[in-house]
Write a protein that holds these residues in place. Structure first.
Motif, PDB file in Angstrom:
ATOM      1  N   PRO A   1       3.351  28.963  23.584  1.00 54.31           N
ATOM      2  CA  PRO A   1       3.223  30.398  25.034  1.00 54.31           C
ATOM      3  C   PRO A   1       2.690  29.669  26.308  1.00 54.31           C
ATOM      4  CG  PRO A   1       2.045  31.789  22.941  1.00 54.31           C
ATOM      5  CD  PRO A   1       3.091  29.952  22.604  1.00 54.31           C
ATOM      6  N   ARG A   2       1.887  28.875  25.797  1.00 50.44           N
ATOM      7  CA  ARG A   2       0.728  27.940  26.666  1.00 50.44           C
ATOM      8  C   ARG A   2       1.595  26.822  28.152  1.00 50.44           C
ATOM      9  NH1 ARG A   2      -3.826  26.677  22.946  1.00 50.44           N
ATOM     10  NH2 ARG A   2      -2.006  25.512  21.743  1.00 50.44           N
TER      11      ARG A   2
ATOM     12  N   VAL B   1       4.759  25.434  29.622  1.00 48.16           N
ATOM     13  CA  VAL B   1       5.813  25.779  30.121  1.00 48.16           C
ATOM     14  C   VAL B   1       6.885  24.517  29.890  1.00 48.16           C
ATOM     15  CG1 VAL B   1       7.066  25.721  32.271  1.00 48.16           C
ATOM     16  CG2 VAL B   1       4.663  27.086  32.267  1.00 48.16           C
TER      17      VAL B   1
ATOM     18  N   THR C   1       1.810  22.842  32.080  1.00 49.53           N
ATOM     19  CA  THR C   1       0.899  24.384  31.167  1.00 49.53           C
ATOM     20  C   THR C   1       1.055  26.121  32.523  1.00 49.53           C
ATOM     21  OG1 THR C   1      -0.913  23.523  31.641  1.00 49.53           O
ATOM     22  CG2 THR C   1       0.065  23.043  29.636  1.00 49.53           C
ATOM     23  N   VAL C   2       0.270  26.963  31.499  1.00 51.14           N
ATOM     24  CA  VAL C   2       0.396  28.349  32.391  1.00 51.14           C
ATOM     25  C   VAL C   2      -0.993  27.678  32.506  1.00 51.14           C
ATOM     26  CG1 VAL C   2       1.785  29.489  31.532  1.00 51.14           C
ATOM     27  CG2 VAL C   2      -0.811  29.641  30.201  1.00 51.14           C
ATOM     28  N   ASP C   3      -1.363  28.443  34.102  1.00 54.53           N
ATOM     29  CA  ASP C   3      -2.247  27.875  34.633  1.00 54.53           C
ATOM     30  C   ASP C   3      -3.947  28.300  33.879  1.00 54.53           C
ATOM     31  OD1 ASP C   3      -1.156  27.350  37.471  1.00 54.53           O
ATOM     32  OD2 ASP C   3      -1.348  29.202  37.905  1.00 54.53           O
ATOM     33  N   ASP C   4      -3.578  29.222  33.102  1.00 47.51           N
ATOM     34  CA  ASP C   4      -4.828  29.423  32.466  1.00 47.51           C
ATOM     35  C   ASP C   4      -4.940  28.811  31.104  1.00 47.51           C
ATOM     36  OD1 ASP C   4      -3.253  31.317  30.944  1.00 47.51           O
ATOM     37  OD2 ASP C   4      -4.257  32.519  31.146  1.00 47.51           O
ATOM     38  N   ALA C   5      -4.111  27.924  31.069  1.00 49.36           N
ATOM     39  CA  ALA C   5      -4.148  26.672  29.453  1.00 49.36           C
ATOM     40  C   ALA C   5      -5.459  25.935  29.269  1.00 49.36           C
ATOM     41  CB  ALA C   5      -2.544  25.886  29.136  1.00 49.36           C
TER      42      ALA C   5
ATOM     43  N   GLY D   1       5.255  23.498  36.505  1.00 50.84           N
ATOM     44  CA  GLY D   1       3.780  24.055  35.980  1.00 50.84           C
ATOM     45  C   GLY D   1       2.394  22.994  36.287  1.00 50.84           C
ATOM     46  N   ARG D   2       1.211  23.882  35.368  1.00 46.28           N
ATOM     47  CA  ARG D   2      -0.479  22.848  35.744  1.00 46.28           C
ATOM     48  C   ARG D   2      -0.040  21.720  35.204  1.00 46.28           C
ATOM     49  NH1 ARG D   2      -5.477  24.773  32.949  1.00 46.28           N
ATOM     50  NH2 ARG D   2      -7.411  22.672  33.492  1.00 46.28           N
TER      51      ARG D   2
END
Length: 371
Positions: free
Chosen positions: A274-275, A277, A296-300, A246-247
């Motif tokens: 949830p942010r 991974v 993390t997810v991209d918009d975290a 992830g990010r």
């Protein structure tokens, strides 16, 4: 290496090469842009080692390692880069060249090298370095010990230190579950955590090292070079894992050994966010140095996640800048983690070396304190 808006990034890659190796004084003098791997190859032929070693050895430069007081994997035996520095050549913010290379070991009046190690470049640009050398080990023994928690690994570390003394060269920890992301089969030692320890000797025969191990130590032992390298692959591939998941958010913290396990447990709860991974955790056990890698997810909101981790580290009596330093990203934490008298002293030193604030603006100190 990303400059402030309007600033210039300076690379030392053309300041490269070894100037002199002095076997009698056991020092090497080299230009700041020389990589660790380059200098190590030259020293190996003469039976010496710099001691400090990093997974980034092919790209890490000597000047950068001094400026960051780099640690790496062999701190238990050799210390950090600052302890290897004999003298430096520094160009200050006023373009004054401070050359203390070649001074006798006891010529310490006006000795400035200890100030430069770990200064993150805010006093000037390191251009040449003179570094202490050690005899190169001729034999090594790697051990993998499994444990259900980091407290038990810390106990193993203590036992090994008492048994082998300065022969202990490395003491790393990693989590078994994180190895699922690495395309290398994990060793069979049972436990949630794995300790990777390495002993070193200048003797050709590793029998001496093996004879010093505690009789009741349950460990996977590797003596042959290929087997040892395969174990180190486990550890050195982990920093690259998070970017594939992830990010990446990479944090570098240090904690007292007696709270390491508490911190690891809190990171497990962070993985439920949830942010997030995945959380990959590994580090240098002997120093309580944890590399926290969060995918993390991209918009975290990584700033919020960073604050959460740093707040817990400080509450547990730890430090938020262990090997990676402060740079610009952590400078807002400066007043929270550095006591006022030390902040004042650092500002005075900055202004003495660089009164116009032209060197590494915005790094370590808040921007308004750079002038």
């Amino acid at each position: 290496a990303v400059p402030e808006p309007g600033a210039i990034a300076l690379a030392t890659s053309r300041l490269r090469g070894i100037e002199a190796i002095n076997p009698a004084a056991r020092t090497v003098t080299a230009y700041a842009g020389t990589t660790l791997a380059e200098v190590d190859a030259e020293l190996a032929a003469l039976g010496f080692t710099l001691g400090v070693d990093l997974a980034a050895r092919d790209t890490a430069t000597l000047g950068g390692m001094v400026a960051t007081n780099a640690g790496g994997e062999r701190v238990p035996r050799y210390g950090t880069m600052g302890s290897r520095v004999a003298n430096v050549e520094l160009v200050t913010g006023e373009a004054v060249v401070l050359d203390q290379l070649g001074r006798p070991a006891k010529g310490r009046v006006g000795h400035l090298a200890p100030l430069i190690a770990g200064s993150e470049g805010i006093f000037g640009v390191v251009t040449r370095v003179e570094l202490h050398l050690s005899d190169r080990p001729k034999s090594r023994v790697a051990l993998v010990v499994g444990a259900r928690d980091l407290a038990r690994l810390a106990d193993v570390l203590g036992r090994l230190r008492r048994a082998v003394g300065p022969a202990l060269e490395s003491a790393e920890f990693l989590r078994r579950r994180d190895l699922e992301h690495v395309a290398v089969a994990p060793p069979g030692a049972p436990g949630r955590f794995l300790g990777l320890f390495e002993l070193a000797s200048t003797d050709d025969d590793p029998s001496y090292l093996l004879s010093r191990l505690p009789d009741d130590l349950d460990a996977l032992v590797a003596v042959e070079d290929g087997a040892r390298r395969r174990l180190w692959e486990l550890r050195e591939q982990l920093p690259h894992v998070v970017g594939r998941l992830g990010r990446p958010l990479k944090l570098d913290v240090g904690l007292p050994l007696d709270v390491l396990d508490t911190f690891a447990g809190e990171l497990d709860r962070l993985a439920d966010d949830p942010r997030v991974v995945a959380v990959v955790l590994f580090g240098h056990l002997a120093e309580g140095n944890c590399h926290v890698n969060v995918a993390t997810v991209d918009d975290a909101d990584v700033a919020e996640l960073t604050q959460h981790v740093f707040t817990r580290v400080l509450a547990l009596g730890g430090v938020i800048a262990s090997e990676h330093g402060f740079g610009r990203h952590k400078r807002e934490w400066f007043a929270r983690v550095v006591p006022s008298p030390y902040r004042t002293a650092l500002v005075h030193l900055k202004r003495a070396f660089d009164p116009d604030g032209v060197v590494n603006p915005g790094v370590l100190l808040p921007t308004h304190l750079h002038r």
